[in-house]
Design a protein around this motif. Structure first.
Motif, PDB file in Angstrom:
ATOM      1  N   LEU A 192     -18.296 -40.286  47.980  1.00 44.50           N
ATOM      2  CA  LEU A 192     -19.333 -40.712  47.040  1.00 44.50           C
ATOM      3  C   LEU A 192     -19.918 -39.538  46.263  1.00 44.50           C
ATOM      4  O   LEU A 192     -20.076 -39.613  45.048  1.00 44.50           O
ATOM      5  N   PHE A 193     -20.212 -38.449  46.961  1.00 43.62           N
ATOM      6  CA  PHE A 193     -20.795 -37.288  46.274  1.00 43.62           C
ATOM      7  C   PHE A 193     -19.808 -36.666  45.295  1.00 43.62           C
ATOM      8  O   PHE A 193     -20.202 -35.926  44.402  1.00 43.62           O
ATOM      9  N   PRO A 246     -23.553 -37.564  41.090  1.00 42.60           N
ATOM     10  CA  PRO A 246     -24.430 -36.482  41.526  1.00 42.60           C
ATOM     11  C   PRO A 246     -25.315 -36.939  42.694  1.00 42.60           C
ATOM     12  O   PRO A 246     -25.533 -38.146  42.885  1.00 42.60           O
ATOM     13  N   TYR A 247     -25.812 -35.977  43.416  1.00 42.30           N
ATOM     14  CA  TYR A 247     -26.609 -36.205  44.623  1.00 42.30           C
ATOM     15  C   TYR A 247     -27.569 -37.378  44.534  1.00 42.30           C
ATOM     16  O   TYR A 247     -27.573 -38.259  45.393  1.00 42.30           O
ATOM     17  N   ASP A 266     -27.824 -46.197  51.292  1.00 44.80           N
ATOM     18  CA  ASP A 266     -27.188 -47.497  51.487  1.00 44.80           C
ATOM     19  C   ASP A 266     -25.688 -47.433  51.188  1.00 44.80           C
ATOM     20  O   ASP A 266     -24.877 -47.997  51.919  1.00 44.80           O
ATOM     21  N   ASP A 267     -25.358 -46.772  50.106  1.00 44.71           N
ATOM     22  CA  ASP A 267     -23.942 -46.636  49.738  1.00 44.71           C
ATOM     23  C   ASP A 267     -23.158 -45.955  50.844  1.00 44.71           C
ATOM     24  O   ASP A 267     -22.094 -46.422  51.253  1.00 44.71           O
ATOM     25  N   ILE A 268     -23.700 -44.851  51.317  1.00 41.25           N
ATOM     26  CA  ILE A 268     -23.006 -44.080  52.356  1.00 41.25           C
ATOM     27  C   ILE A 268     -22.829 -44.942  53.596  1.00 41.25           C
ATOM     28  O   ILE A 268     -21.739 -45.014  54.169  1.00 41.25           O
ATOM     29  N   LYS A 313      -9.445 -32.966  47.192  1.00 45.04           N
ATOM     30  CA  LYS A 313     -10.013 -33.066  45.838  1.00 45.04           C
ATOM     31  C   LYS A 313     -11.482 -33.468  45.886  1.00 45.04           C
ATOM     32  O   LYS A 313     -12.288 -32.970  45.106  1.00 45.04           O
ATOM     33  N   ASP A 314     -11.802 -34.416  46.744  1.00 42.77           N
ATOM     34  CA  ASP A 314     -13.184 -34.888  46.788  1.00 42.77           C
ATOM     35  C   ASP A 314     -14.139 -33.759  47.156  1.00 42.77           C
ATOM     36  O   ASP A 314     -15.164 -33.563  46.505  1.00 42.77           O
ATOM     37  N   PHE A 315     -13.762 -33.031  48.183  1.00 44.63           N
ATOM     38  CA  PHE A 315     -14.628 -31.923  48.573  1.00 44.63           C
ATOM     39  C   PHE A 315     -14.742 -30.900  47.454  1.00 44.63           C
ATOM     40  O   PHE A 315     -15.823 -30.362  47.187  1.00 44.63           O
TER      41      PHE A 315
END
Lengths: 182, 182, 182, 182
Positions: B15-16, B20-21, B27-29, B93-95
């Motif tokens: 998600l991040f 952006p933060y 809730d999403d997490i 890639k996400d990280f």
DNA sequence: GATGAATGAGCGTTCATTCAT
DNA sequence: GATGAATGAACGCTCATTCAT
């Protein structure tokens, strides 16, 4: 009078350069610009609009600067490009920070226009490099797309690193042309 | 069991990396990690803590990887460094996206620890270059500080550009050593 | 010159007839009246004052009309009352709408005066009916209070229903006198 | 548990019955329902949604009541209709007030559904009258559309006038059938 | 430990009102 | 008197955090 609009954008730039979008609240901007919160909304429809205006203005400014100076010689042209970019951003550190934070979020609807402007910068560099290759100044075997991306990355990192402008331009230009190998 | 902690961090990273933060809500997490919102707070004191943990874990991972491979020869070492960095980020890639978004905000209190870890990466590169210079492989006349900053910028730009990993390492390595001039 | 005051009230009536009080903003009124927002405050102390003035003027007008026509005969008098009321409101649909929206809110402090004026209308009808009863034209066994309330409700509903004025007066008058039973 | 939702709607009904929509603020509703403001938003998406839910619930309730009682005889049926309506609203004065305030604004998008429900009430009365006419109980020469509109107006006015329910139903019913003329 | 309804501080935005021109 | 830019209190709504179950 355009003064108030500009003073608001100036205040906003300072704040957005220090904190991400959602941590800058309209009260902060108003306070720093020494106006009431409502005044912000007389000049900009919304927070997002204010932010976009800030980016637009800055990018327009930058593009103008980059297009102003150019030479016949491709190598000279590359040098001018790097110099202008470095000079512009070292003059406007705050705006640079805002832009750096933004990069990659630029896909939201209202920001599309801005996105195209940042692409213009890439295109400018791209065409300088292309000309240099076809004139035989630059190596043919490197992928121009990658190279232009990478050059911009170099410059951005260097600016972020707080290196003195003249020195920065020179080092990057030199390294870019001749590499670091002995 | 550490599984739940990791699945939360995994969900958060996804998600991040896309928003952006402040546009990622707890809730999403929770939803993506398939746990209740309260569970997040059994594993992390706060949203910020969760975020920092995510960065810490990733950076630890990266540093381990970078330190794992090394050679006697400075040029070879530089090559390995670039390869490892590029390989690591193209795997995660996400990280990478999270880290790119983050860069520069790293000054908040809880993030200091992370900031030092990113500096370790710079230091690693820095020492490779230094060694190369003193062994006569790299030019003496360039500012190492600037150069290492700039190399990292090149790599980041290239990764952002979605270029295939092998090709990326090669192009950058080549350009870095020999420059773009014919 | 009273022209400006009236043009403001006219503009306001149009707007208040279409939207509830809080959805009509001073900007709208100013724009429709083709004056600057500040001008509104030269003529009325506040938005509420403007609104009250609008109601007062209209109700004064109405009362004047209702009192103007009257006959010796109670039945004839009731007919005239219904006719006048229906005619007045079909001429001033906007004002009618404002009044209909308002009804029942009339208890706020500044509106007390207006409230009394609407009561005058009821009283007028009340006395017509009373006279009719004592003269033997109307049934004794019905509660006058209820009846006058109810007659006004009938008329309002009918006006709201957009029925042509003449027909409206006739239908109501007929039904009122003779009922709907065969 | 449905208790909380209902207690919120109850509190809201009380407030909306005393003040128009825009003068009832979410804080008020929360305070009166003895919950936090955020809780309102766990049960209703927005203020408007809450308001619509309140109307829907009430109208559903009313329609159920009106449809529950009915007789073969048209005149008896009309009596039952008037009785039920008057009884329902004198039990739920607050809801009645909300509905009266609302009437005519019902055209906003989310309120369409409610609008149809209020029409059902009119239709119900309309069909009772029609049946009565065709059975010869009611006069043929009156326009049913107008009459049903007018009857509802009578009832509403009477309820607003705070007249005791039994007496109200009787007076209206009597007057409606036989008129006020001796 | 896991849950998710409840919480309330804090945000972006609106708009009646003011006042310098 | 007329103007409209500036004001700031007050609103609807969000979301990180808590806590009873």
């Amino acid at each position: 009078m355009f003064v108030k609009r500009d003073s608001i954008l100036g205040a906003a730039t300072e704040l957005f350069s220090k904190r991400p979008y959602h941590m800058v609240v309209m009260d902060d901007i108003a306070k720093r610009a020494r106006v009431a919160k409502g005044t912000l909304y007389n000049h900009f429809r919304s927070k997002e609009d204010l932010y976009v205006a800030l980016l637009q203005d800055g990018l327009d400014n930058l593009l103008m600067r980059l297009k102003a100076e150019s030479s016949e010689n491709a190598i000279e042209n590359l040098k001018l490009f790097i110099n202008s970019l470095a000079a512009f951003f070292s003059e406007k550190k705050d705006f640079f920070e805002v832009l750096r934070r933004e990069e990659g979020k630029l896909l939201s609807n209202k920001l599309k226009n801005c996105y195209e402007k940042t692409c213009s910068v890439k295109d400018l560099l791209h065409s300088i490099l292309n000309k240099g290759v076809s004139e035989g100044h630059f190596r043919k075997d490197l992928d121009i797309q990658t190279i232009s991306e990478v050059i911009l990355g170099m410059i951005k990192s260097a600016i972020s690193g707080n290196i003195e402008t003249k020195r920065l331009s020179k080092t990057i230009f030199d390294m870019l042309l001749y590499g670091i190998k002995t």
